[in-house]
Design an enzyme around this catalytic site. Structure first.
Site, mmCIF file in Angstrom:
data_model
loop_
_atom_site.group_PDB
_atom_site.id
_atom_site.type_symbol
_atom_site.label_atom_id
_atom_site.label_comp_id
_atom_site.label_asym_id
_atom_site.label_seq_id
_atom_site.Cartn_x
_atom_site.Cartn_y
_atom_site.Cartn_z
ATOM 1 N N HIS A 120 62.094 -14.165 43.306
ATOM 2 C CA HIS A 120 63.319 -14.937 43.066
ATOM 3 C C HIS A 120 64.423 -14.022 42.520
ATOM 4 O O HIS A 120 65.588 -14.163 42.881
ATOM 5 C CB HIS A 120 63.045 -16.068 42.067
ATOM 6 C CG HIS A 120 62.020 -17.062 42.525
ATOM 7 N ND1 HIS A 120 60.783 -17.167 41.935
ATOM 8 C CD2 HIS A 120 62.044 -17.990 43.513
ATOM 9 C CE1 HIS A 120 60.081 -18.117 42.533
ATOM 10 N NE2 HIS A 120 60.815 -18.641 43.499
ATOM 11 N N GLN B 35 61.283 -21.771 57.110
ATOM 12 C CA GLN B 35 62.290 -22.493 56.332
ATOM 13 C C GLN B 35 63.678 -21.889 56.576
ATOM 14 O O GLN B 35 64.657 -22.606 56.805
ATOM 15 C CB GLN B 35 61.909 -22.394 54.856
ATOM 16 C CG GLN B 35 62.988 -22.766 53.876
ATOM 17 C CD GLN B 35 62.465 -22.723 52.452
ATOM 18 O OE1 GLN B 35 61.672 -23.561 52.051
ATOM 19 N NE2 GLN B 35 62.889 -21.752 51.673
ATOM 20 N N LYS C 104 60.086 -14.693 53.024
ATOM 21 C CA LYS C 104 58.672 -15.069 52.910
ATOM 22 C C LYS C 104 58.480 -16.439 53.568
ATOM 23 O O LYS C 104 57.475 -16.704 54.206
ATOM 24 C CB LYS C 104 58.238 -15.156 51.455
ATOM 25 C CG LYS C 104 56.773 -15.591 51.364
ATOM 26 C CD LYS C 104 56.259 -15.500 49.969
ATOM 27 C CE LYS C 104 56.487 -16.771 49.207
ATOM 28 N NZ LYS C 104 55.523 -17.837 49.548
ATOM 29 N N ASP C 105 59.484 -17.311 53.375
ATOM 30 C CA ASP C 105 59.446 -18.627 54.010
ATOM 31 C C ASP C 105 60.341 -18.577 55.243
ATOM 32 O O ASP C 105 61.386 -19.220 55.303
ATOM 33 C CB ASP C 105 59.927 -19.677 53.003
ATOM 34 C CG ASP C 105 59.033 -19.709 51.772
ATOM 35 O OD1 ASP C 105 57.951 -20.297 51.846
ATOM 36 O OD2 ASP C 105 59.400 -19.082 50.757
ATOM 37 N N GLN D 286 59.438 -32.747 49.433
ATOM 38 C CA GLN D 286 58.853 -31.733 50.310
ATOM 39 C C GLN D 286 57.359 -31.543 50.069
ATOM 40 O O GLN D 286 56.734 -30.700 50.691
ATOM 41 C CB GLN D 286 59.602 -30.405 50.183
ATOM 42 C CG GLN D 286 59.407 -29.675 48.874
ATOM 43 C CD GLN D 286 60.329 -28.469 48.773
ATOM 44 O OE1 GLN D 286 61.529 -28.602 48.651
ATOM 45 N NE2 GLN D 286 59.756 -27.274 48.843
ATOM 46 N N SER E 12 54.240 -15.149 44.939
ATOM 47 C CA SER E 12 54.388 -16.583 45.120
ATOM 48 C C SER E 12 54.021 -17.281 43.821
ATOM 49 O O SER E 12 53.121 -16.831 43.101
ATOM 50 C CB SER E 12 53.448 -17.075 46.235
ATOM 51 O OG SER E 12 53.296 -18.476 46.141
HETATM 52 P P1 AMP Z 1 60.414 -21.535 45.790
HETATM 53 O O1 AMP Z 1 60.880 -21.617 44.388
HETATM 54 O O2 AMP Z 1 59.027 -21.048 45.946
HETATM 55 O O3 AMP Z 1 60.741 -22.739 46.595
HETATM 56 O O4 AMP Z 1 61.279 -20.377 46.442
HETATM 57 C C1 AMP Z 1 62.656 -20.277 46.260
HETATM 58 C C2 AMP Z 1 63.172 -19.172 47.118
HETATM 59 O O5 AMP Z 1 62.549 -17.942 46.759
HETATM 60 C C3 AMP Z 1 62.894 -19.381 48.610
HETATM 61 O O6 AMP Z 1 64.039 -18.999 49.359
HETATM 62 C C4 AMP Z 1 61.735 -18.448 48.857
HETATM 63 O O7 AMP Z 1 61.677 -18.001 50.190
HETATM 64 C C5 AMP Z 1 62.059 -17.309 47.913
HETATM 65 N N1 AMP Z 1 60.872 -16.513 47.619
HETATM 66 C C6 AMP Z 1 59.675 -16.956 47.137
HETATM 67 N N2 AMP Z 1 58.798 -15.930 47.046
HETATM 68 C C7 AMP Z 1 59.447 -14.814 47.478
HETATM 69 C C8 AMP Z 1 59.093 -13.440 47.640
HETATM 70 N N3 AMP Z 1 57.869 -12.993 47.343
HETATM 71 N N4 AMP Z 1 60.025 -12.585 48.121
HETATM 72 C C9 AMP Z 1 61.270 -13.019 48.434
HETATM 73 N N5 AMP Z 1 61.667 -14.296 48.310
HETATM 74 C C10 AMP Z 1 60.781 -15.181 47.841
#
Ligand code: AMP
Length: 283
Positions: free
Chosen positions: A37, A155, A151-152, A61, A187
């Site tokens: 993040h 999405q 990573k997503d 979601q 993650s």
């Molecule tokens: P989340 O809080 O898991 O929903 O993720 C929020 C954002 O952080 C999303 O755009 C994810 O793709 C991104 N994100 C999560 N893990 C990673 C990672 N390891 N590297 C880069 N971006 C990430």
């Protein structure tokens, strides 16, 4: 760094910035922040003058058997991390009724078809929830730029299509996946892994890297590339190991030169479901 919880306050703040000639970037998250993040925040700070990080664990979601209740929530430690990094101007942590003023929710944003493959096949309704919440956050914050992690990747491509189709003035930026030293993508769900599963989870990165090597090495047969990924994941509870195109996220049979494809995998380890991917342009 300011903390805002209502739609009216975030709108007022962004309007002030705009009046002063400053641009705004939004980084949507569900909290439980980690270095992945923070990389998005760093990118956002390069793309715009003011950075808003939203923290909202979006109920729509999560499927009925997924980890909504158990999802890690700790806004104060998220705020500490962002303060220590020193790049975000604002944390926007809206309550559920700011995002969903009428419940149960009736208004959805759907990107048809692109939500059926990969994670969409086993997480019904997941992308509808993601797209709906991001559309609402974009409408509330009206940022010049919104930053997401690759990573997503599914999405990201779905959201890109949605913002183009809906005519949002926000430009989307994708940030490469941040990884542990052994390749495992960071993650919020990695904390659920047992020591043994943490070790076995290296297979995800190995699988997408082998797919990348195959494609760059000249392999054009998708079934052969998918077989290589499945071999790397042998012995795990695999959800999928697939090659799809990046415009519609549909399976492809044969690779042709110049095509951009996603080699993507998802694997269950205990209660955690981990994903990874490699974005490859066919030589
Ligand atoms: P989340 O809080 O898991 O929903 O993720 C929020 C954002 O952080 C999303 O755009 C994810 O793709 C991104 N994100 C999560 N893990 C990673 C990672 N390891 N590297 C880069 N971006 C990430």
């Amino acid at each position: 760094m300011i903390q805002i919880e209502t739609k009216a306050d975030i709108q007022g703040r962004v309007r002030e910035w705009k009046r002063a000639g400053a641009t705004t970037a939004l980084v949507p998250t569900m909290g439980a922040l980690h270095e992945g993040h923070l990389a998005l925040v760093e990118c956002a700070a390069q793309e715009a003058d003011q950075v808003v990080v939203s923290i909202f664990v979006n109920p729509t979601q999560f499927g009925p058997n997924e980890d909504f209740d158990a999802y890690p929530r700790n806004v104060s430690s998220d705020v500490d991390m962002l303060k220590a990094q020193g790049l975000a101007s604002c944390v926007f942590a809206p309550g559920p009724s700011e995002v969903y003023p009428a419940w149960p929710n009736r208004t959805w944003v759907d990107v048809e078809g692109m939500d059926r493959t990969l994670c969409g096949a086993s997480r019904q309704g997941h992308f509808r929830g993601v797209v709906t919440v991001v559309a609402r956050l974009l409408a509330m914050v009206q940022p010049d730029v919104a930053v997401f992690g690759m990573k997503d990747a599914q999405q990201f491509f779905i959201l890109r299509r949605m913002t183009e189709d809906m005519g949002f003035a926000t430009r989307l930026v994708g940030v490469p996946t941040v990884r542990e030293q052994d390749g495992l993508a960071l993650s919020s769900r990695n904390r659920y892994l047992s020591e043994e599963d943490r070790y076995r989870a290296r297979a995800l990165y190995a699988a997408v890297q082998s797919a990348r090597a195959c494609i760059l090495g000249g392999e054009r047969r998708v079934d052969a590339i998918e077989r290589v990924m499945r071999q790397e994941l042998e012995g795990t509870r695999m959800d999928y190991a697939s090659i799809v195109d990046t415009s519609l996220l549909m399976p492809v049979n044969e690779l042709t030169s110049g095509m951009e494809v996603l080699a993507a995998v998802a694997v269950h380890f205990g209660s955690a479901r981990l994903i990874d991917n490699a974005l490859v342009t066919v030589p």
